[in-house]
Design a protein around this motif. Structure first.
Motif, PDB file in Angstrom:
ATOM      1  N   HIS A 241       0.825  -1.201   0.000  1.00  6.72           N
ATOM      2  CA  HIS A 241       0.000   0.000   0.000  1.00  6.72           C
ATOM      3  C   HIS A 241       0.863   1.257   0.000  1.00  6.72           C
ATOM      4  O   HIS A 241       0.431   2.311  -0.446  1.00  6.72           O
ATOM      5  N   PHE A 242       2.077   1.135   0.517  1.00 11.79           N
ATOM      6  CA  PHE A 242       2.984   2.274   0.582  1.00 11.79           C
ATOM      7  C   PHE A 242       4.075   2.199  -0.477  1.00 11.79           C
ATOM      8  O   PHE A 242       4.918   3.083  -0.561  1.00 11.79           O
ATOM      9  N   GLY A 243       4.118   1.125  -1.235  1.00 14.10           N
ATOM     10  CA  GLY A 243       5.112   1.013  -2.292  1.00 14.10           C
ATOM     11  C   GLY A 243       6.422   0.387  -1.864  1.00 14.10           C
ATOM     12  O   GLY A 243       7.472   0.691  -2.445  1.00 14.10           O
ATOM     13  N   PHE A 244       6.416  -0.496  -0.861  1.00 17.12           N
ATOM     14  CA  PHE A 244       7.638  -1.200  -0.477  1.00 17.12           C
ATOM     15  C   PHE A 244       8.167  -1.980  -1.680  1.00 17.12           C
ATOM     16  O   PHE A 244       7.402  -2.525  -2.474  1.00 17.12           O
TER      17      PHE A 244
ATOM     18  N   ILE B 247      16.129   0.657   4.078  1.00 14.35           N
ATOM     19  CA  ILE B 247      16.124   1.874   3.265  1.00 14.35           C
ATOM     20  C   ILE B 247      17.554   2.297   2.947  1.00 14.35           C
ATOM     21  O   ILE B 247      18.514   1.823   3.570  1.00 14.35           O
ATOM     22  N   SER B 248      17.673   3.191   2.002  1.00 16.57           N
ATOM     23  CA  SER B 248      18.952   3.832   1.715  1.00 16.57           C
ATOM     24  C   SER B 248      18.677   5.262   1.299  1.00 16.57           C
ATOM     25  O   SER B 248      17.955   5.512   0.321  1.00 16.57           O
ATOM     26  N   SER B 249      19.227   6.217   2.042  1.00 20.98           N
ATOM     27  CA  SER B 249      19.026   7.622   1.711  1.00 20.98           C
ATOM     28  C   SER B 249      19.861   8.038   0.515  1.00 20.98           C
ATOM     29  O   SER B 249      19.543   9.017  -0.161  1.00 20.98           O
ATOM     30  N   ILE B 250      20.949   7.296   0.249  1.00 22.92           N
ATOM     31  CA  ILE B 250      21.830   7.640  -0.865  1.00 22.92           C
ATOM     32  C   ILE B 250      21.254   7.138  -2.190  1.00 22.92           C
ATOM     33  O   ILE B 250      21.107   7.892  -3.147  1.00 22.92           O
ATOM     34  N   SER B 251      20.901   5.848  -2.240  1.00 19.48           N
ATOM     35  CA  SER B 251      20.334   5.291  -3.464  1.00 19.48           C
ATOM     36  C   SER B 251      18.826   5.483  -3.545  1.00 19.48           C
ATOM     37  O   SER B 251      18.199   5.087  -4.514  1.00 19.48           O
ATOM     38  N   ARG B 252      18.246   6.081  -2.472  1.00 21.42           N
ATOM     39  CA  ARG B 252      16.813   6.385  -2.385  1.00 21.42           C
ATOM     40  C   ARG B 252      15.951   5.122  -2.409  1.00 21.42           C
ATOM     41  O   ARG B 252      14.798   5.144  -2.828  1.00 21.42           O
ATOM     42  N   LYS B 253      16.509   4.047  -1.919  1.00 21.89           N
ATOM     43  CA  LYS B 253      15.756   2.793  -1.834  1.00 21.89           C
ATOM     44  C   LYS B 253      14.687   2.909  -0.757  1.00 21.89           C
ATOM     45  O   LYS B 253      14.966   3.202   0.400  1.00 21.89           O
ATOM     46  N   ASN B 254      13.442   2.706  -1.143  1.00 21.83           N
ATOM     47  CA  ASN B 254      12.282   2.716  -0.240  1.00 21.83           C
ATOM     48  C   ASN B 254      12.029   4.071   0.426  1.00 21.83           C
ATOM     49  O   ASN B 254      11.288   4.139   1.420  1.00 21.83           O
ATOM     50  N   LEU B 255      12.602   5.156  -0.085  1.00 20.99           N
ATOM     51  CA  LEU B 255      12.389   6.465   0.550  1.00 20.99           C
ATOM     52  C   LEU B 255      10.952   6.940   0.384  1.00 20.99           C
ATOM     53  O   LEU B 255      10.348   7.468   1.318  1.00 20.99           O
ATOM     54  N   GLU B 256      10.395   6.785  -0.825  1.00 21.45           N
ATOM     55  CA  GLU B 256       9.000   7.166  -1.018  1.00 21.45           C
ATOM     56  C   GLU B 256       8.089   6.303  -0.162  1.00 21.45           C
ATOM     57  O   GLU B 256       7.102   6.777   0.408  1.00 21.45           O
ATOM     58  N   ALA B 257       8.442   5.029  -0.053  1.00 19.98           N
ATOM     59  CA  ALA B 257       7.622   4.111   0.742  1.00 19.98           C
ATOM     60  C   ALA B 257       7.622   4.507   2.210  1.00 19.98           C
ATOM     61  O   ALA B 257       6.576   4.546   2.862  1.00 19.98           O
TER      62      ALA B 257
ATOM     63  N   LYS C 115       8.263   7.412   3.477  1.00 17.15           N
ATOM     64  CA  LYS C 115       7.623   8.721   3.664  1.00 17.15           C
ATOM     65  C   LYS C 115       6.113   8.553   3.832  1.00 17.15           C
ATOM     66  O   LYS C 115       5.514   9.150   4.730  1.00 17.15           O
ATOM     67  N   TYR C 116       5.526   7.715   2.991  1.00 20.80           N
ATOM     68  CA  TYR C 116       4.073   7.529   3.071  1.00 20.80           C
ATOM     69  C   TYR C 116       3.688   6.579   4.200  1.00 20.80           C
ATOM     70  O   TYR C 116       2.597   6.709   4.777  1.00 20.80           O
ATOM     71  N   ALA C 117       4.564   5.628   4.516  1.00 22.95           N
ATOM     72  CA  ALA C 117       4.279   4.744   5.651  1.00 22.95           C
ATOM     73  C   ALA C 117       4.264   5.537   6.949  1.00 22.95           C
ATOM     74  O   ALA C 117       3.411   5.336   7.816  1.00 22.95           O
ATOM     75  N   LEU C 118       5.202   6.473   7.089  1.00 21.68           N
ATOM     76  CA  LEU C 118       5.222   7.324   8.280  1.00 21.68           C
ATOM     77  C   LEU C 118       4.005   8.240   8.311  1.00 21.68           C
ATOM     78  O   LEU C 118       3.441   8.494   9.377  1.00 21.68           O
ATOM     79  N   LEU C 119       3.593   8.732   7.145  1.00 20.13           N
ATOM     80  CA  LEU C 119       2.394   9.566   7.096  1.00 20.13           C
ATOM     81  C   LEU C 119       1.183   8.778   7.573  1.00 20.13           C
ATOM     82  O   LEU C 119       0.352   9.284   8.335  1.00 20.13           O
ATOM     83  N   GLY C 120       1.080   7.520   7.133  1.00 22.01           N
ATOM     84  CA  GLY C 120      -0.028   6.694   7.582  1.00 22.01           C
ATOM     85  C   GLY C 120      -0.011   6.490   9.079  1.00 22.01           C
ATOM     86  O   GLY C 120      -1.049   6.565   9.747  1.00 22.01           O
ATOM     87  N   ALA C 121       1.187   6.260   9.645  1.00 21.78           N
ATOM     88  CA  ALA C 121       1.300   6.080  11.089  1.00 21.78           C
ATOM     89  C   ALA C 121       0.957   7.355  11.841  1.00 21.78           C
ATOM     90  O   ALA C 121       0.253   7.337  12.851  1.00 21.78           O
ATOM     91  N   VAL C 122       1.445   8.496  11.332  1.00 26.30           N
ATOM     92  CA  VAL C 122       1.184   9.782  11.990  1.00 26.30           C
ATOM     93  C   VAL C 122      -0.300  10.108  11.965  1.00 26.30           C
ATOM     94  O   VAL C 122      -0.870  10.573  12.963  1.00 26.30           O
ATOM     95  N   ASN C 123      -0.946   9.863  10.829  1.00 25.83           N
ATOM     96  CA  ASN C 123      -2.381  10.137  10.734  1.00 25.83           C
ATOM     97  C   ASN C 123      -3.175   9.323  11.739  1.00 25.83           C
ATOM     98  O   ASN C 123      -4.174   9.796  12.293  1.00 25.83           O
ATOM     99  N   GLU C 124      -2.730   8.104  11.994  1.00 23.84           N
ATOM    100  CA  GLU C 124      -3.420   7.275  12.978  1.00 23.84           C
ATOM    101  C   GLU C 124      -3.167   7.777  14.399  1.00 23.84           C
ATOM    102  O   GLU C 124      -4.068   7.802  15.225  1.00 23.84           O
ATOM    103  N   THR C 125      -1.925   8.177  14.680  1.00 25.14           N
ATOM    104  CA  THR C 125      -1.624   8.662  16.032  1.00 25.14           C
ATOM    105  C   THR C 125      -2.353   9.965  16.307  1.00 25.14           C
ATOM    106  O   THR C 125      -2.685  10.263  17.454  1.00 25.14           O
ATOM    107  N   ARG C 126      -2.583  10.773  15.280  1.00 23.84           N
ATOM    108  CA  ARG C 126      -3.304  12.025  15.476  1.00 23.84           C
ATOM    109  C   ARG C 126      -4.754  11.783  15.862  1.00 23.84           C
ATOM    110  O   ARG C 126      -5.391  12.635  16.481  1.00 23.84           O
ATOM    111  N   LYS C 127      -5.276  10.641  15.483  1.00 22.08           N
ATOM    112  CA  LYS C 127      -6.647  10.319  15.835  1.00 22.08           C
ATOM    113  C   LYS C 127      -6.771   9.865  17.278  1.00 22.08           C
ATOM    114  O   LYS C 127      -7.838   9.925  17.868  1.00 22.08           O
TER     115      LYS C 127
END
Length: 373
Positions: A311-314, A342-352, A354-366
């Motif tokens: 769902h997050f693009g892993f 993940i890898s910040s240099i090769s950008r492996k799973n960085l988009e994934a 980012k959105y996985a953390l957004l999903g977690a944050v949205n849940e914690t905000r509730k």
């Protein structure tokens, strides 16, 4: 300069003295007392401003004082009220009594304005003391002095995601590529000496705040290294991201357990936060080693690699774990929300991530969680 702890002496203004005066006017015989009241001393307020990020503007300011009220005047004129003092602080500031250690104020909401010390009352002029038996009072009240308090201001940053890891594990690199933060990045330990905040924006007009703190070392909860001074900055974070170096000589299990133990020793409430795990620097070893280590670590946690992360693009070629993304209802907080190489240099799973953390944050905000002091 980042300053997160200052000690101040704050004083409200003194009340102005009442006036002793008698009406003296042509054709007015024995006009009687007409002394006005003194003005009230200025109050001391705390005001929260999100445009202020540190307490550095208090450096060199040891005693801040509101203005005194002006004395009363003749013809029943009141003295001018003293100008109040506004102490501008960033969100997340606590006001602590230096003598007792009690938390007097916890300032969180932007725009919040709270009166801390009330100014002294002005004295009454002699006009108040006239009567049938005292038609010529020759005295007035002095103003009441303001109060003085010695306080310590402590800043605890408010963020949605707090990065937790050893020095040189890639925390600064991750926050620099995901957010607008520009931390120092170098190939030596403790490049981060002060906490850094960054706003991570996604393409669907949502965002969250990420906090990077200096690296934690073993024994940080006992005062070793820099981590102890800044662990308080992630006490207010809603979600923790443990960053474990997959290319390090230490086993992944040992790194994670050491970090978790240091958090627990510092604060049990902090250790109970929802969390996820990022296996960093996956570009520094071969893909085969990444697959082997990440799969072994996930199984060590009593979990199984799954495809929930799609769902997050892993990246499906790399073993990863993610709990049910439909929410925290039924979510086992003793287990990570996700585990991802993940890898910040090769950008492996960085988009994934980012959105996985957004999903977690949205849940914690509730979840209406009480903010821990």
């Amino acid at each position: 300069m980042f300053v997160d702890n200052v000690q101040l002496t704050l004083s409200s203004g003194n009340g102005g003295a009442g006036c002793v005066s008698f009406r003296r006017e042509k054709h007015v015989i024995k006009g009687g007392p007409d002394g006005g009241d003194g003005g009230k001393g200025g109050n001391v307020f705390f005001k929260v401003d999100k445009n202020t990020h540190t307490l550095s503007h208090f450096r060199g300011s040891q005693h801040l004082k509101a203005k005194n009220g002006q004395p009363g005047m003749a013809r029943k004129c009141y003295g001018k009220y003293g100008e109040s003092l506004e102490v501008i602080v960033p969100p997340g500031t606590q006001v602590v009594d230096t003598q007792t250690g009690d938390i007097l104020l916890d300032l969180i909401t932007d725009g919040q304005k709270t009166m801390f010390i009330e100014g002294g009352k002005g004295g009454l002029g002699n006009v108040h003391f006239k009567g049938p038996t005292n038609q010529r009072p020759s005295y007035a009240q002095p103003g009441i002095n303001g109060e003085t308090k010695s306080v310590r201001l402590e800043l605890k940053l408010i963020a949605d995601v707090g990065l937790v890891g050893f020095p040189n594990v890639g925390k600064s690199t991750l926050i620099s590529v995901l957010s607008n933060a520009e931390p120092e990045i170098a190939n030596y330990e403790f490049t981060t000496l002060t906490p850094k905040l960054g706003v991570v924006e996604t393409d669907n007009y949502q965002s969250y705040v990420m906090a990077d703190i200096p690296g934690i070392i073993e024994g940080a909860s006992d005062g070793r290294g820099l981590g102890l001074d800044f662990l308080k900055h992630i006490e207010r974070t809603k979600f923790l991201l443990f960053m474990v170096d997959i290319a390090n000589y230490r086993e992944l299990e040992d790194q994670f357990k050491t970090l978790a133990e240091e958090l627990k020793n510092f604060s049990q409430n902090l250790a109970d936060r929802h969390y996820a795990i990022a296996l960093t620097r996956s570009d520094a070893i071969s893909d085969e080693e990444v697959v082997e280590k990440s799969k072994g670590f996930i199984e060590m946690l009593g979990l199984e690699p799954n495809k929930n992360g799609k769902h997050f693009g892993f990246e499906e070629s790399i073993p990863a774990f993610c709990q049910d993304v439909n929410g925290f209802e039924g979510y086992d907080s003793s287990k990570p929300y996700f585990v991802m190489p993940i890898s910040s240099i090769s950008r492996k799973n960085l988009e994934a991530i980012k959105y996985a953390l957004l999903g977690a944050v949205n849940e914690t905000r509730k979840v209406k969680e009480e903010i821990i002091d």
